[in-house]
Write a protein that holds these residues in place. Sequence first.
Motif, mmCIF file in Angstrom:
data_model
loop_
_atom_site.group_PDB
_atom_site.id
_atom_site.type_symbol
_atom_site.label_atom_id
_atom_site.label_comp_id
_atom_site.label_asym_id
_atom_site.label_seq_id
_atom_site.Cartn_x
_atom_site.Cartn_y
_atom_site.Cartn_z
ATOM 1 N N ARG A 58 81.606 53.971 66.587
ATOM 2 C CA ARG A 58 82.072 52.117 66.501
ATOM 3 C C ARG A 58 82.429 52.028 65.051
ATOM 4 N NH1 ARG A 58 82.862 47.920 69.376
ATOM 5 N NH2 ARG A 58 82.141 46.022 68.813
ATOM 6 N N GLU A 75 85.921 52.926 64.219
ATOM 7 C CA GLU A 75 86.956 51.954 65.091
ATOM 8 C C GLU A 75 87.061 50.555 64.182
ATOM 9 O OE1 GLU A 75 85.213 53.005 69.497
ATOM 10 O OE2 GLU A 75 85.307 50.822 68.824
ATOM 11 N N GLN A 76 85.934 50.259 63.442
ATOM 12 C CA GLN A 76 85.876 49.229 62.733
ATOM 13 C C GLN A 76 86.624 49.443 61.332
ATOM 14 O OE1 GLN A 76 81.909 48.029 63.187
ATOM 15 N NE2 GLN A 76 82.180 46.765 65.010
ATOM 16 N N VAL A 108 82.022 46.051 60.314
ATOM 17 C CA VAL A 108 83.376 45.353 60.822
ATOM 18 C C VAL A 108 83.367 44.005 59.821
ATOM 19 C CG1 VAL A 108 81.850 43.703 62.218
ATOM 20 C CG2 VAL A 108 84.275 44.038 62.701
#
Length: 332
Positions: free
Chosen positions: A35, A38-39, A323
Motif C-alpha cells: 500500500r 502504491e502511494q 499518502v
Amino acid sequence: RSEPLSAKPLSPPIVIAHRGASGERPEHTLASYERAIEQGADFIEPDLVLTKDDVFVARHENNIADTTDVAEHPEFADRRTTRTVDGEQVTGWFTEDFTLAELKTLRAKERLPLLRPDNTEYDGRYEIPTLDEVIALAKRASAETGRTIGIYPETKHPGYFASIGQPMERRLVATLKAAGWDSAEAPVFIQSFEVANLKRLHAMTDVRLIQLLNDKGGPADDSGLSYAGMTTPAGLKQIATYAWGIGPNKDMIAVGDRPATLLVRDAHAVGLRVHPWTFRAENYFLPRSSRTGLDPRRHGRMDALIRRQLALGIDGFFTDFPVIGVAVRDMA
Ligand code: G3P
Ligand code: CA
C-alpha cells in the motif's frame, strides 16, 4: 574504517513508510508495505526481530501478543511466558521461541483496533513477513514502477538478542550482501536506538546508518549516554563518527507552533542528515476512541507539521500515512 562518511544531500526529502502504510493496514505486513509503495513512498520500514532459527522477521517487538492471532492458537498456549527485555518485564509470546515455519502459521492483526477500526477488516489475512520477503518486494516494485524503492530496517532489541545468543549484526550484513545491497549507494538505511549495535555495524558495512534518538532517557545499551547529551553539538559530532544521519522523535525538532529547536541545523553542521519520526494523524486530532480515515479535516495539522519541518530542512520523515506524506512533500 577510515573512509569519510557520506553527507550527500537527499533531494527531495524522502518519505519513509513507517511499518508500511500502517495507518491503513495492519503494520509490518506485505499488504501494508505494498500500500505504501502504491502511494509513492520512497522507503518501507521493517522493524526487525529474530526467530528461534535466526531468521529476521518484521515485527515492532519480539512479543507478538498484540500484533498477531497467537493467543487464538491452542498449540502455542504453553509458550506464553514472561521475559525481561531492555529492563522491562514483558508477558506474551516471543519470536525467539518460534521457528519461522511456526510463525508463518500465525496471522497479523491490527495493533490499535480502537484507534484504527477500519484496519481490523484485514485481521487474520496476512502472514508475518521475513526480511528477505520485504527486500524481494522492494526490488520487484522498483522494477515494476521504475522508481527506486528502498528499505529502512530497524534492529529491535539488538542487545537483548545478543544476550540470548542471537547477535544481529553479522546476519543483517550477510542478508543485505546476499541481496547486493551492502554499499553506501544501496537503497538501504539501517536504524537503531542502540549505539553499540550501530558501532558494530559501522565496522562491518558501508550501508548508511541512522542513530535513532528519543526525547527522554537514553539508549537501551551500556553506552551510558543520554539522548540529551547526544543532541548537543559535541554529541552530534560523536554520532557523525559512525552514523550517516539521525532519526529523532519529531517533537525534538518542533512541536505545533512552538519555537523550533536547532537540532536540524546542528546535525547538518556536522554532516548528519535528519529523518524524524513519526507523523501520524491521530497524534494531533483524534481522541483515542475515534475512527480514522483519510478525511482531510483529520489530517490538516499533520500536513502542517510535516510542512513546517520540511521548511526547517529535514531530509526525510517517517509517517504512518505515506499518502499524506508524499502529497505534502511534493507540494513543498
Ligand atoms: O524507527 C523510527 C521509529 O519507528 C522509532 O519508533 O517505536 O515506531 O519503532 P518505533
Ligand atoms: Ca521503527
